[in-house]
Design a protein around this motif. Structure first.
Motif, PDB file in Angstrom:
ATOM      1  N   LYS A   1      -9.900   9.388  -1.403  1.00  0.00           N
ATOM      2  CA  LYS A   1     -10.315   8.734  -2.654  1.00  0.00           C
ATOM      3  C   LYS A   1      -9.127   8.535  -3.594  1.00  0.00           C
ATOM      4  N   LEU A   2      -8.275   9.558  -3.686  1.00  0.00           N
ATOM      5  CA  LEU A   2      -7.112   9.442  -4.569  1.00  0.00           C
ATOM      6  C   LEU A   2      -6.141   8.389  -4.033  1.00  0.00           C
ATOM      7  N   ASN A   3      -5.951   8.375  -2.709  1.00  0.00           N
ATOM      8  CA  ASN A   3      -5.105   7.340  -2.098  1.00  0.00           C
ATOM      9  C   ASN A   3      -5.598   5.949  -2.487  1.00  0.00           C
TER      10      ASN A   3
ATOM     11  N   LEU B   1       0.826  -1.209   0.000  1.00  0.00           N
ATOM     12  CA  LEU B   1       0.000   0.000   0.000  1.00  0.00           C
ATOM     13  C   LEU B   1       0.859   1.257   0.000  1.00  0.00           C
ATOM     14  N   ILE B   2       1.911   1.257   0.815  1.00  0.00           N
ATOM     15  CA  ILE B   2       2.806   2.421   0.877  1.00  0.00           C
ATOM     16  C   ILE B   2       3.466   2.650  -0.480  1.00  0.00           C
ATOM     17  N   CYS B   3       3.988   1.579  -1.072  1.00  0.00           N
ATOM     18  CA  CYS B   3       4.660   1.702  -2.372  1.00  0.00           C
ATOM     19  C   CYS B   3       3.719   2.241  -3.436  1.00  0.00           C
ATOM     20  N   HIS B   4       2.545   1.656  -3.530  1.00  0.00           N
ATOM     21  CA  HIS B   4       1.614   2.077  -4.576  1.00  0.00           C
ATOM     22  C   HIS B   4       1.102   3.494  -4.344  1.00  0.00           C
ATOM     23  N   LEU B   5       1.016   3.894  -3.096  1.00  0.00           N
ATOM     24  CA  LEU B   5       0.628   5.272  -2.791  1.00  0.00           C
ATOM     25  C   LEU B   5       1.635   6.255  -3.382  1.00  0.00           C
ATOM     26  N   TYR B   6       2.921   5.882  -3.311  1.00  0.00           N
ATOM     27  CA  TYR B   6       3.981   6.744  -3.840  1.00  0.00           C
ATOM     28  C   TYR B   6       4.269   6.478  -5.318  1.00  0.00           C
TER      29      TYR B   6
ATOM     30  N   SER C   1      -0.289  14.563   3.877  1.00  0.00           N
ATOM     31  CA  SER C   1      -0.447  13.577   2.809  1.00  0.00           C
ATOM     32  C   SER C   1       0.880  13.411   2.072  1.00  0.00           C
ATOM     33  N   VAL C   2       0.867  12.614   1.001  1.00  0.00           N
ATOM     34  CA  VAL C   2       2.076  12.400   0.191  1.00  0.00           C
ATOM     35  C   VAL C   2       2.101  13.326  -1.015  1.00  0.00           C
ATOM     36  N   TYR C   3       1.178  14.292  -1.080  1.00  0.00           N
ATOM     37  CA  TYR C   3       0.997  15.084  -2.293  1.00  0.00           C
ATOM     38  C   TYR C   3       1.512  16.512  -2.143  1.00  0.00           C
ATOM     39  N   LYS C   4       1.748  17.115  -3.310  1.00  0.00           N
ATOM     40  CA  LYS C   4       1.996  18.560  -3.376  1.00  0.00           C
ATOM     41  C   LYS C   4       1.215  19.105  -4.575  1.00  0.00           C
TER      42      LYS C   4
END
Length: 691
Positions: free
Chosen positions: A474-476, A50-55, A442-445
């Motif tokens: 939702k995006l996650n 999950l962590i990998c695919h999130l990034y 979050s992991v986003y910018k």
């Protein structure tokens, strides 16, 4: 082009991601070639996926050991679990399991591990035809040869880290000496021990004669970028998280077109360094016979020694909690107390410093930095990796507020309440953008934004917060989504196999041939002899394996996976289960030599289990009496002369015969394997003897 980083635990996973990797490879508690790494549980792998695919990072699982029959069920259960949680690929060694997984999960990527010994075009072509997506090329293949590979298959190449001296998958050293198989993830590192080389009985040299340097291709990386390589792989699942981060970060920059600096090389030296080499990729020397330990970076010299303190002249900064080693003595220590030239406690020193003489050093010596607390702090303070996104917000009076978030591949949409006209102070575009931009957790910018609103509108702030959180969630979820449901049952057609039961033997010349004519099958590496008698006798040619572009002759003993007519597979193909036997017979091999790592009981069970599963007996051979080859090494790494008798002596005074055949160095076991009592009453074996 993919940058592939090693991961041994969760801390290393985050370090690899923050360093800029495109993919990671991870081992489980079982079936991985690094059994003594920390490795991951099922639950941790699920979280890691999950962590990998999130990034946006791909995750490959190392299932790269040979599998025994009593493990097949649990192995396939694990494969099924990993398949359904959405890992991106399996890195595999076992031929039977590769064929099974490809048949059962046609939408799953399989990568052939370097342990599969991907050293030749014929092996690569076979893997391509089987459906393997990628080959992890043997470290022995040169860059020039890589450029000659015109097979439509992904190519993965090691660019940094530890090297094996032997061809991977062809090393039986720790297995034969310590009953811990490198093909089962249990390598004891016999190559890192000291040896003495003798010619006949005369001393030649001694040292760490089989210990390799560390691969470091950063100085020639631009040439690799031009070689149609699909994945650049870093070794290091048993190293530190700092190693993973900084090595990944350097090669990320190199892939992105930047240059390396002296500081980069200094950092690599501190993190792990047995001396660096460009490896076989660039035909460089790979052995460091002086030491098998991490050397580190030279940072200064001891100028004065007292019972209590050491005075050091530095040419590189030193920090409290750093680890150092003194070169000549080999002593090492952590710096708990660091003093400047005025004998005051400091956290960092750059010229003259003093440290406590905790190791009882007695003479002047060079100082090497082997671990750095400072690098850990640098890693922690660096900017975190972020995924760029675009947001678009619309609010029209009388309609629902709409927020769209896109990562430029996927888009999600969330809705708020009906937009009303403001009764007092209206909300502005800046107000909206400020609230929607609170995504630091979050992991986003946000790199693009668009706000479309009517004038004089009112939207409650908490509604904007809810929409932002829901949109990010939702995006996650969408980024982590993997849909799979293609499992099939394997089919095993009955094969037409003729079972033989006779003794075989290895010979080298015509005089020996005359003495063994009673043997039903004869092997020789003498091609002239084979060619002379192949029409008259049941004689087989022992193919020299791992030659990059060599053709295989009909009726030969083959030591690597490839197409071959009327041929027999040798024990170097590591056949340990009934499925490898079956698929090799299906491929056209007439007889399969079983792995020398199987016990007598396991051999007998394999044959009976094979019959129970496939309803016919296989044609197999077992090595009955021979000096097992422990290592096959590219080149003349010991500088021995052809056709001369040499041996290596280890710390237990065991003698290992060594010879060079013009292409490879061969190291044989110190004793002869003897399995003559394996149960000769059972006529389902062929027995192979040495000459």
């Amino acid at each position: 082009m993919e940058l592939l980083s090693p991961v041994g635990n969760m801390d290393m996973l985050h370090a690899a991601i923050q360093g800029g990797c495109d993919a990671v490879y991870i081992g489980m508690k079982d079936f991985g070639a690094r059994k003594y790494a920390t490795n991951f549980t099922k639950e941790e792998i699920k979280e890691a996926t999950l962590i990998c695919h999130l990034y946006g990072v791909r995750i490959y699982i190392t299932l790269n050991t040979v599998i025994k029959d009593n493990e097949v069920s649990s192995f396939l259960d694990l494969v099924d679990y990993l398949y359904h949680i959405g890992v991106d690929a399996f890195i595999m060694q076992d031929f039977g399991m590769i064929c099974m997984v490809l048949e059962m999960y046609p939408d799953m990527e399989v990568h052939a591990s370097t342990q599969f010994n991907n050293s030749s075009l014929r092996t690569i072509q076979l893997l391509k035809d089987l459906g393997v997506k990628r080959v992890v090329l043997s470290r022995e293949i040169s860059l020039d040869d890589i450029k000659k590979i015109d097979i439509d298959i992904e190519k993965e190449v090691f660019v940094h880290g530890a090297l094996c001296i032997s061809y991977s998958g062809n090393c039986l050293f720790s297995s034969m000496l310590g009953n811990r198989s490198g093909n089962r993830g249990e390598c004891t590192g016999c190559c890192r021990l000291p040896y003495t080389l003798y010619k006949n009985s005369q001393f030649v040299k001694s040292g760490y004669l089989l210990s390799t340097k560390e691969l470091n291709t950063s100085s020639k990386f631009s040439e690799l970028l031009d070689a149609s390589i699909d994945s650049f792989k870093i070794e290091g699942r048993m190293k530190s998280r700092e190693y993973v981060y900084f090595v990944t970060r350097l090669y990320r920059r190199l892939i992105d077109g930047e240059s390396y600096t002296k500081e980069d090389i200094d950092i690599l030296s501190i993190l792990y360094n047995r001396e660096f080499t460009l490896g076989h990729l660039f035909s460089s020397s790979i052995v460091n016979a002086k030491t098998s330990n991490h050397i580190g970076l030279k940072v200064g010299r001891v100028m004065q020694v007292t019972k209590d303190k050491l005075k050091i002249q530095l040419d590189h900064p030193l920090h409290q909690e750093d680890g150092i080693r003194f070169f000549k003595s080999g002593y090492g220590m952590n710096i708990n107390f660091l003093y400047n030239k005025n004998h005051l406690l400091v956290r960092e020193a750059e010229d003259i410093c003093y440290i406590k003489n905790n190791v009882h050093l007695k003479e002047l010596d060079d100082v090497y930095l082997t671990s750095s607390k400072y690098l850990s702090k640098v890693m922690e303070s660096n900017v975190k990796r972020r995924i760029p996104i675009k947001i678009e917000f619309s609010a029209k009076i009388g309609s629902l507020a709409v927020l769209k978030i896109s990562d430029f591949k996927r888009e999600v949409c969330v809705y708020g309440d009906v937009v009303e006209k403001a009764k007092s102070t209206p909300i502005t575009e800046n107000d909206i953008l400020k609230k929607l931009g609170k995504i630091k957790e979050s992991v986003y910018k946000i790199i693009e934004s668009a706000i479309h609103i009517d004038s004089n509108i009112f939207i409650p702030i908490h509604i904007l917060n809810v929409m932002r959180r829901e949109g990010i969630e939702k995006l996650n979820k969408k980024r982590c989504e993997v849909k799979r449901n293609m499992k099939k049952n394997p089919i095993f057609p009955l094969l037409d196999v003729k079972v033989t039961n006779y003794n075989t033997i290895v010979i080298e010349n015509e005089e020996e041939l005359a003495q063994v004519l009673s043997y039903k099958r004869i092997y020789t590496s003498n091609f002239s002899l084979f060619n002379k008698y192949k029409e008259k006798l049941n004689i087989y040619y022992i193919e020299k394996r791992n030659i990059f572009d060599k053709e295989i002759h009909d009726r030969s003993l083959v030591g690597e996976y490839c197409y071959s007519k009327n041929s027999i597979s040798d024990y170097s193909m590591n056949v340990t289960n009934i499925y490898s036997v079956y698929y090799l017979l299906k491929l056209g091999y007439t007889c399969i030599t079983l792995s020398v790592e199987l016990s007598d009981v396991e051999v007998k069970m394999l044959i009976e289990d094979f019959y129970q599963k496939f309803k016919f007996y296989p044609n197999v051979e077992v090595v009955c009496r021979d000096k097992i080859e422990l290592m096959l090494i590219k080149g003349n790494i010991l500088d021995v002369k052809e056709n001369e008798k040499y041996f290596l002596l280890d710390h237990k005074k065991r003698k290992f015969d060594v010879f060079f055949d013009g292409d490879f160095t061969h190291i044989l076991n110190f004793e002869v394997i003897n399995r003559e009592n394996i149960d000769k009453c059972n006529k389902r074996y062929n027995f192979k003897y040495l000459k």
